[in-house]
Design a protein around this motif. Structure first.
Motif, PDB file in Angstrom:
ATOM      1  N   GLN A  81       0.830  -1.217   0.000  1.00  0.00           N
ATOM      2  CA  GLN A  81       0.000   0.000   0.000  1.00  0.00           C
ATOM      3  C   GLN A  81       0.861   1.262   0.000  1.00  0.00           C
ATOM      4  O   GLN A  81       0.504   2.270  -0.595  1.00  0.00           O
ATOM      5  CB  GLN A  81      -0.934  -0.005   1.225  1.00  0.00           C
ATOM      6  CG  GLN A  81      -2.046  -1.037   1.101  1.00  0.00           C
ATOM      7  CD  GLN A  81      -2.876  -1.191   2.377  1.00  0.00           C
ATOM      8  OE1 GLN A  81      -2.403  -0.891   3.477  1.00  0.00           O
ATOM      9  NE2 GLN A  81      -4.101  -1.675   2.217  1.00  0.00           N
ATOM     10  N   PHE A  82       2.003   1.195   0.657  1.00  0.00           N
ATOM     11  CA  PHE A  82       2.893   2.350   0.801  1.00  0.00           C
ATOM     12  C   PHE A  82       3.518   2.766  -0.532  1.00  0.00           C
ATOM     13  O   PHE A  82       3.677   3.948  -0.832  1.00  0.00           O
ATOM     14  CB  PHE A  82       3.997   1.982   1.807  1.00  0.00           C
ATOM     15  CG  PHE A  82       5.073   3.012   1.971  1.00  0.00           C
ATOM     16  CD1 PHE A  82       4.848   4.155   2.731  1.00  0.00           C
ATOM     17  CD2 PHE A  82       6.315   2.836   1.383  1.00  0.00           C
ATOM     18  CE1 PHE A  82       5.854   5.097   2.896  1.00  0.00           C
ATOM     19  CE2 PHE A  82       7.320   3.774   1.541  1.00  0.00           C
ATOM     20  CZ  PHE A  82       7.085   4.910   2.298  1.00  0.00           C
ATOM     21  N   GLY A  83       3.862   1.769  -1.360  1.00  0.00           N
ATOM     22  CA  GLY A  83       4.686   2.056  -2.527  1.00  0.00           C
ATOM     23  C   GLY A  83       3.941   2.678  -3.699  1.00  0.00           C
ATOM     24  O   GLY A  83       2.912   2.168  -4.137  1.00  0.00           O
ATOM     25  N   ASP A  84       4.508   3.783  -4.217  1.00  0.00           N
ATOM     26  CA  ASP A  84       4.086   4.223  -5.556  1.00  0.00           C
ATOM     27  C   ASP A  84       4.633   3.190  -6.542  1.00  0.00           C
ATOM     28  O   ASP A  84       4.027   2.902  -7.565  1.00  0.00           O
ATOM     29  CB  ASP A  84       4.684   5.601  -5.879  1.00  0.00           C
ATOM     30  CG  ASP A  84       4.265   6.646  -4.854  1.00  0.00           C
ATOM     31  OD1 ASP A  84       3.054   6.769  -4.621  1.00  0.00           O
ATOM     32  OD2 ASP A  84       5.150   7.311  -4.272  1.00  0.00           O
TER      33      ASP A  84
ATOM     34  N   PHE B  73       6.268 -16.287  -4.385  1.00  0.00           N
ATOM     35  CA  PHE B  73       5.336 -15.246  -4.845  1.00  0.00           C
ATOM     36  C   PHE B  73       3.873 -15.675  -4.848  1.00  0.00           C
ATOM     37  O   PHE B  73       2.977 -14.883  -4.604  1.00  0.00           O
ATOM     38  CB  PHE B  73       5.751 -14.700  -6.222  1.00  0.00           C
ATOM     39  CG  PHE B  73       5.367 -15.568  -7.398  1.00  0.00           C
ATOM     40  CD1 PHE B  73       4.092 -15.519  -7.942  1.00  0.00           C
ATOM     41  CD2 PHE B  73       6.294 -16.445  -7.953  1.00  0.00           C
ATOM     42  CE1 PHE B  73       3.744 -16.326  -9.025  1.00  0.00           C
ATOM     43  CE2 PHE B  73       5.962 -17.246  -9.026  1.00  0.00           C
ATOM     44  CZ  PHE B  73       4.681 -17.199  -9.567  1.00  0.00           C
ATOM     45  N   SER B  74       3.633 -16.963  -5.110  1.00  0.00           N
ATOM     46  CA  SER B  74       2.243 -17.395  -5.308  1.00  0.00           C
ATOM     47  C   SER B  74       1.424 -17.363  -4.014  1.00  0.00           C
ATOM     48  O   SER B  74       0.197 -17.406  -4.052  1.00  0.00           O
ATOM     49  CB  SER B  74       2.200 -18.788  -5.948  1.00  0.00           C
ATOM     50  OG  SER B  74       2.901 -19.685  -5.136  1.00  0.00           O
ATOM     51  N   ALA B  75       2.109 -17.257  -2.852  1.00  0.00           N
ATOM     52  CA  ALA B  75       1.378 -17.208  -1.582  1.00  0.00           C
ATOM     53  C   ALA B  75       0.973 -15.777  -1.215  1.00  0.00           C
ATOM     54  O   ALA B  75       0.276 -15.554  -0.220  1.00  0.00           O
ATOM     55  CB  ALA B  75       2.249 -17.796  -0.474  1.00  0.00           C
ATOM     56  N   ILE B  76       1.391 -14.805  -2.010  1.00  0.00           N
ATOM     57  CA  ILE B  76       1.115 -13.400  -1.674  1.00  0.00           C
ATOM     58  C   ILE B  76      -0.205 -12.953  -2.300  1.00  0.00           C
ATOM     59  O   ILE B  76      -0.466 -13.213  -3.485  1.00  0.00           O
ATOM     60  CB  ILE B  76       2.291 -12.511  -2.134  1.00  0.00           C
ATOM     61  CG1 ILE B  76       3.514 -12.855  -1.283  1.00  0.00           C
ATOM     62  CG2 ILE B  76       1.957 -11.030  -2.034  1.00  0.00           C
ATOM     63  CD1 ILE B  76       4.750 -12.091  -1.622  1.00  0.00           C
ATOM     64  N   ASP B  77      -1.027 -12.289  -1.498  1.00  0.00           N
ATOM     65  CA  ASP B  77      -2.318 -11.792  -1.996  1.00  0.00           C
ATOM     66  C   ASP B  77      -2.058 -10.708  -3.052  1.00  0.00           C
ATOM     67  O   ASP B  77      -1.453  -9.675  -2.743  1.00  0.00           O
ATOM     68  CB  ASP B  77      -3.114 -11.215  -0.810  1.00  0.00           C
ATOM     69  CG  ASP B  77      -4.433 -10.589  -1.261  1.00  0.00           C
ATOM     70  OD1 ASP B  77      -4.815 -10.774  -2.447  1.00  0.00           O
ATOM     71  OD2 ASP B  77      -5.067  -9.897  -0.426  1.00  0.00           O
ATOM     72  N   PRO B  78      -2.524 -10.916  -4.288  1.00  0.00           N
ATOM     73  CA  PRO B  78      -2.222  -9.942  -5.342  1.00  0.00           C
ATOM     74  C   PRO B  78      -3.065  -8.662  -5.272  1.00  0.00           C
ATOM     75  O   PRO B  78      -2.692  -7.654  -5.877  1.00  0.00           O
ATOM     76  CB  PRO B  78      -2.535 -10.710  -6.630  1.00  0.00           C
ATOM     77  CG  PRO B  78      -3.498 -11.783  -6.233  1.00  0.00           C
ATOM     78  CD  PRO B  78      -3.250 -12.100  -4.793  1.00  0.00           C
ATOM     79  N   ALA B  79      -4.171  -8.669  -4.514  1.00  0.00           N
ATOM     80  CA  ALA B  79      -5.121  -7.544  -4.547  1.00  0.00           C
ATOM     81  C   ALA B  79      -4.469  -6.179  -4.283  1.00  0.00           C
ATOM     82  O   ALA B  79      -4.707  -5.224  -5.037  1.00  0.00           O
ATOM     83  CB  ALA B  79      -6.274  -7.805  -3.577  1.00  0.00           C
ATOM     84  N   PRO B  80      -3.651  -6.034  -3.235  1.00  0.00           N
ATOM     85  CA  PRO B  80      -3.089  -4.689  -2.962  1.00  0.00           C
ATOM     86  C   PRO B  80      -2.098  -4.190  -4.008  1.00  0.00           C
ATOM     87  O   PRO B  80      -1.686  -3.024  -3.959  1.00  0.00           O
ATOM     88  CB  PRO B  80      -2.387  -4.849  -1.607  1.00  0.00           C
ATOM     89  CG  PRO B  80      -2.488  -6.254  -1.210  1.00  0.00           C
ATOM     90  CD  PRO B  80      -3.279  -7.019  -2.202  1.00  0.00           C
TER      91      PRO B  80
END
Ligand SMILES: NC(=O)c1ccc[n+]([C@@H]2O[C@H](COP(=O)([O-])OP(=O)(O)OC[C@H]3O[C@@H](n4cnc5c(N)ncnc54)[C@H](OP(=O)(O)O)[C@@H]3O)[C@@H](O)[C@H]2O)c1
Length: 226
Positions: free
Chosen positions: A56-59, A70-77
Motif C-alpha cells: 500500500q505504501f509504494g508508488d 510469490f504465489s502465496a502473496i495476496d495480489p489484490a493490494p
C-alpha cells in the motif's frame, strides 16, 4: 516517491540503501512481520511493515523474494501499481519448474499472471547483489552501468526507468515480458556489467540459441567504473 519492498534480504536491503540515498522513502517487509525487522530498519534508517503495508505504501513496489514464494502473496493490494519483479529461477532453491525449463514461458510472465492488474516490470534481475551495492553512479557520471528491463506497459516502463536512473543506472528496454528470457540466467546480459551501448548490442545479438556458462559475469566485465 514511496517505494515498498516485499522482502528484506540481500537484494531488498541493498536496494533500500540506494533508494534512501536517492532521496526516496522506502519500506521493507517480510513474511515474519515488522517485529523481525527492527534492527534492519534502524541500520538502514528505513520504514518496515507488513507485506500489505509495503504494497500500500509504494508508488512503486519491488518484489525481492525467492521465486517459490510469490504465489502465496495476496495480489489484490498490488493492483494498478508499478511492480518491479526481481525474481530469478534457481531450481535447487525454487524447485523444478518444467515450463521454464522447456522455455515455454518466462519467470516474469508467471509472476504477472499471479499479480493480475499490476503493471509488472522485470528489473534488477541481471545484477548481482554485490554489484548492486557498488555499481550505482549518479546521472551524468562519465561511465554508468546499464540495467535491462522488460514490461508490457509503456508508461510504467518509463516511470520505472526514471526510478532506476535515480538509483544510479542507465536503462535498456529489452521489450515485453515475453522477451524477459533474454536477460535470464545463462544469457550474455545476465549479471554482466555493461554500459548502455554494449548492453543494447548484446541483447540484439542474443537469440534463443545464445547461451553462456553459469558464472560468465565473473570473467566478463566490459566496463570499468570509476
Ligand atoms: N542475491 C542476488 O545476487 C540476486 C540478484 C538478482 C536477483 N535476485 C533475486 O531477487 C530475489 C531476492 O533475492 P535475495 O538474494 O535478496 O534473497 P534473500 O536474501 O534470501 O531474501 C529473501 C527475502 O524474502 C523474504 N520472503 C520470503 N518469503 C516471503 C513472503 N512470502 N512474503 C514476504 N517476504 C518473503 C525473506 O524473509 P522471510 O523469510 O523472513 O519472510 C527475505 O527477507 C530472488 O528471487 C533472487 O533470485 C537475487
Amino acid at each position: 516517491m514511496n517505494i515498498g519492498i516485499i522482502g528484506a534480504g540481500a537484494m531488498a536491503q541493498t536496494l533500500a540503501y540506494h533508494i534512501n540515498r536517492a532521496g526516496h522513502d522506502v519500506m521493507l517487509s517480510n513474511s515474519r512481520g515488522p517485529e523481525s525487522l527492527v534492527s534492519i530498519g534502524q541500520a538502514l534508517k528505513c520504514r518496515t511493515g507488513t507485506v500489505l503495508q509495503a504494497a500500500q505504501f509504494g508508488d512503486i513496489v519491488a518484489l525481492a523474494i525467492p521465486l517459490w514464494a510469490f504465489s502465496a502473496i495476496d495480489p489484490a493490494p498490488f493492483e494498478n501499481k508499478i511492480v518491479l519483479d526481481l525474481l530469478n529461477y534457481f531450481p535447487h532453491r525454487d524447485g523444478k519448474i518444467e515450463i521454464l525449463d522447456r522455455g515455454e514461458t518466462t519467470t516474469s510472465e508467471m509472476v504477472a499472471k499471479h499479480f493480475v492488474g499490476a503493471k509488472l516490470i522485470k528489473a534488477f534481475n541481471a545484477i548481482t547483489v554485490d554489484d548492486l551495492y557498488r555499481d550505482p553512479r549518479p546521472r551524468g557520471h562519465q561511465i554508468r552501468r546499464a540495467l535491462p528491463i522488460a514490461g508490457d506497459d509503456k508508461t510504467a516502463k518509463e516511470q520505472a526507468s526514471l526510478f532506476i536512473n535515480d538509483v544510479g543506472f542507465d536503462v535498456v528496454d529489452v521489450g515485453p515480458l515475453a522477451d524477459g528470457w533474454k536477460i535470464e540466467r545463462f544469457r550474455p546480459a545476465y549479471c554482466v556489467a555493461m554500459d548502455k551501448e554494449t548492453l543494447f548490442r548484446t541483447l540484439a545479438d542474443t537469440s534463443r540459441g545464445t547461451r553462456v556458462p553459469d558464472g560468465y559475469w565473473l570473467k566478463h566485465r566490459p566496463i570499468t567504473l570509476v
